[in-house]
Design a protein around this motif. Structure first.
Motif, short mmCIF file in Angstrom:
data_model
loop_
_atom_site.label_atom_id
_atom_site.label_comp_id
_atom_site.label_asym_id
_atom_site.label_seq_id
_atom_site.Cartn_x
_atom_site.Cartn_y
_atom_site.Cartn_z
N MET A 1 0.85 -1.18 0.00
CA MET A 1 0.00 0.00 0.00
C MET A 1 0.89 1.24 0.00
SD MET A 1 -3.31 -0.61 2.33
CE MET A 1 -3.73 -2.27 2.77
N GLU A 2 0.38 2.28 -0.65
CA GLU A 2 1.16 3.50 -0.78
C GLU A 2 0.28 4.73 -0.59
OE1 GLU A 2 3.90 5.76 -4.17
OE2 GLU A 2 2.89 3.89 -4.67
N TRP A 3 0.77 5.68 0.24
CA TRP A 3 0.09 6.96 0.41
C TRP A 3 0.47 7.88 -0.74
CZ3 TRP A 3 -3.83 7.81 3.52
CH2 TRP A 3 -4.00 6.99 4.63
N THR A 18 -11.01 7.60 -10.90
CA THR A 18 -11.13 6.64 -9.80
C THR A 18 -11.59 7.32 -8.52
OG1 THR A 18 -9.45 5.23 -10.79
CG2 THR A 18 -9.88 4.90 -8.45
N ILE A 19 -11.02 8.48 -8.22
CA ILE A 19 -11.41 9.24 -7.02
C ILE A 19 -12.89 9.60 -7.09
CG2 ILE A 19 -11.18 11.50 -5.91
CD1 ILE A 19 -8.12 11.26 -6.54
N LEU A 20 -13.33 10.18 -8.19
CA LEU A 20 -14.73 10.59 -8.31
C LEU A 20 -15.67 9.39 -8.25
CD1 LEU A 20 -14.39 13.39 -11.02
CD2 LEU A 20 -14.73 13.68 -8.54
N ALA A 21 -15.30 8.30 -8.91
CA ALA A 21 -16.14 7.09 -8.89
C ALA A 21 -16.28 6.56 -7.46
CB ALA A 21 -15.54 6.02 -9.81
N TRP A 49 -4.62 10.07 -0.52
CA TRP A 49 -5.25 8.76 -0.48
C TRP A 49 -4.23 7.65 -0.29
CZ3 TRP A 49 -4.24 11.25 -5.04
CH2 TRP A 49 -3.70 10.51 -6.09
N LEU A 50 -4.76 6.53 0.20
CA LEU A 50 -4.00 5.30 0.34
C LEU A 50 -4.46 4.38 -0.77
CD1 LEU A 50 -2.03 3.49 1.95
CD2 LEU A 50 -3.98 2.81 3.38
N GLU A 51 -3.49 3.86 -1.52
CA GLU A 51 -3.81 3.05 -2.69
C GLU A 51 -3.19 1.66 -2.56
OE1 GLU A 51 -2.38 3.35 -7.23
OE2 GLU A 51 -3.52 5.09 -6.54
N GLU A 52 -3.96 0.68 -2.98
CA GLU A 52 -3.47 -0.70 -3.04
C GLU A 52 -3.84 -1.28 -4.40
OE1 GLU A 52 -3.29 -4.42 -0.10
OE2 GLU A 52 -5.34 -3.89 -0.67
N TYR A 59 -9.39 8.00 1.53
CA TYR A 59 -9.26 9.23 0.74
C TYR A 59 -9.78 10.43 1.52
CZ TYR A 59 -10.43 12.84 -2.66
OH TYR A 59 -10.53 14.03 -3.31
N CYS A 60 -9.18 11.60 1.26
CA CYS A 60 -9.74 12.87 1.72
C CYS A 60 -9.19 14.01 0.87
CB CYS A 60 -9.47 13.13 3.20
SG CYS A 60 -7.74 13.37 3.63
#
Length: 147
Positions: A1-3, A18-21, A49-52, A59-60
């Motif tokens: 995972m990555e911030w 992706t964020i909006l969805a 956001w934290l992504e995996e 997200y914020c």
């Protein structure tokens, strides 16, 4: 995972999509709350956001003071339903608060919190500054933390 932390102009089209969805899935679909999710503020925000593996875990949006409120602000806070209960929201908000105060020098942060999360936000140092009010059919209250 990555911030990840990016301004609007740094987001790729795929990241923005992706964020909006994901925001629509959480705030419109899961909460059954039809409201204008695309509000004209994304362009002025930093997105944390934290992504995996290409999936948004948490997200914020972050705003410096003077954009949405006099104070800095954190909004559109969510954790993907598959990752809830694992303290990702707490970790993300610690990062967001640190970025706003330690890096950007902000003295206060304001949020519009859903009422059911009152104790969670209090545990991070936020204090209520309004009574509970309805926002898009969901009980909210405004909270601030001062540094």
């Amino acid at each position: 995972m990555e911030w990840k932390l990016k301004s609007y102009s740094e987001l790729t089209k795929e990241q923005l999509y992706t964020i909006l969805a994901e925001r629509i899935q959480v705030f419109v679909v899961e909460q059954n709350c039809p409201y204008p999710e695309i509000d004209g503020y994304d362009q002025q925000a930093h997105h944390l956001w934290l992504e995996e593996e290409g999936k948004i875990v948490a997200y914020c949006r972050l705003f410096q003071g003077g954009i949405k409120y006099k104070e800095a602000s954190i909004g559109r806070i969510f954790v993907h339903k598959d990752y809830r209960g694992k303290r990702y929201a707490r970790e993300m908000l610690h990062r967001a608060i640190s970025l706003l105060t330690d890096t950007w020098g902000e003295k206060g942060i304001k949020i519009q919190a859903q009422h059911y999360l009152l104790e969670f936000y209090q545990s991070l140092g936020f204090k209520e500054i309004t009574e509970v009010y309805m926002e898009d059919g969901i009980p909210h209250l405004d909270m601030v933390v001062k540094t």
